[in-house]
Design a protein around this motif. Structure first.
Motif, short mmCIF file in Angstrom:
data_model
loop_
_atom_site.label_atom_id
_atom_site.label_comp_id
_atom_site.label_asym_id
_atom_site.label_seq_id
_atom_site.Cartn_x
_atom_site.Cartn_y
_atom_site.Cartn_z
N GLN A 159 -5.58 -0.68 -2.87
CA GLN A 159 -5.17 0.18 -3.99
C GLN A 159 -6.10 1.38 -4.24
O GLN A 159 -5.99 2.05 -5.26
CB GLN A 159 -5.01 -0.64 -5.29
CG GLN A 159 -4.11 -1.85 -5.16
CD GLN A 159 -2.70 -1.51 -4.66
OE1 GLN A 159 -2.09 -0.55 -5.10
NE2 GLN A 159 -2.20 -2.31 -3.73
N TRP A 218 -3.89 7.30 2.57
CA TRP A 218 -3.23 6.04 2.27
C TRP A 218 -4.16 5.21 1.40
O TRP A 218 -5.33 5.52 1.25
CB TRP A 218 -2.88 5.31 3.57
CG TRP A 218 -4.05 5.09 4.46
CD1 TRP A 218 -4.85 3.97 4.53
CD2 TRP A 218 -4.60 6.01 5.40
NE1 TRP A 218 -5.86 4.15 5.45
CE2 TRP A 218 -5.73 5.40 6.00
CE3 TRP A 218 -4.27 7.31 5.81
CZ2 TRP A 218 -6.51 6.03 6.97
CZ3 TRP A 218 -5.04 7.93 6.76
CH2 TRP A 218 -6.14 7.29 7.34
N THR A 219 -3.61 4.15 0.86
CA THR A 219 -4.43 3.27 0.04
C THR A 219 -4.87 2.05 0.85
O THR A 219 -4.15 1.59 1.74
CB THR A 219 -3.69 2.79 -1.23
OG1 THR A 219 -2.49 2.13 -0.86
CG2 THR A 219 -3.36 3.95 -2.16
N GLU A 268 0.84 -1.19 0.00
CA GLU A 268 0.00 0.00 0.00
C GLU A 268 0.88 1.25 0.00
O GLU A 268 2.10 1.16 0.11
CB GLU A 268 -0.94 -0.01 1.21
CG GLU A 268 -1.89 -1.19 1.25
CD GLU A 268 -2.98 -1.17 0.18
OE1 GLU A 268 -3.16 -0.16 -0.52
OE2 GLU A 268 -3.67 -2.20 0.04
#
Length: 141
Positions: free
Chosen positions: A73, A69-70, A53
């Protein structure tokens, strides 16, 4: 006629107030993905996590540090990490370091930055998914 002149003076005065800029407004403003706005001089610090990530950090127009943040994805919304003390002193995220906290996949993350008096301050997250500690000097953790 006096009322007209008074109205013109009031409009000019209000326009002058609207043009006056606070320090954050005086700085160049840039846009980040997800609708984030930040002070261009500080840029966006990008960071890859060990689990694949990603994270991003920036100094917002309020001088707080913001992150996103991912997850699978896909980017989260921007979240404020607050301001290092004293209030309004963030300069820039100067370095981010990731180290392994243990053998079970818990990775500690540190973010350090300079405040306006030149002191280095930092924040630490003890593991992926954990809450960040409060702002402090990096050698505190």
């Amino acid at each position: 006629m006096k009322k007209f002149k008074a109205a013109v003076v009031a409009i000019v005065t209000m326009a002058g107030l609207a043009v006056a800029a606070t320090p954050a407004q005086a700085a160049d403003t840039c846009s980040a993905g997800g609708g984030g706005k930040y002070i261009c001089d500080y840029g966006v610090t990008k960071h890859s996590l060990p689990n694949g990530e990603k994270e991003q950090f920036l100094v917002g127009l309020d001088y707080a540090v913001w992150t996103r943040w991912t997850v699978n994805q896909k980017w989260t919304s921007w979240v404020s990490m607050g301001m290092p003390a004293p209030v309004g002193t963030a300069r820039a995220a100067s370095s981010i370091e990731v180290t392994s906290g243990d053998n079970q996949g818990n990775f500690q993350t540190w973010i350090t930055l300079l405040n306006s008096n030149g002191a280095t301050v930092g924040k630490m997250r003890p593991a992926l998914g954990a809450n960040w500690y409060t702002w402090d000097f990096p050698n505190c953790c």
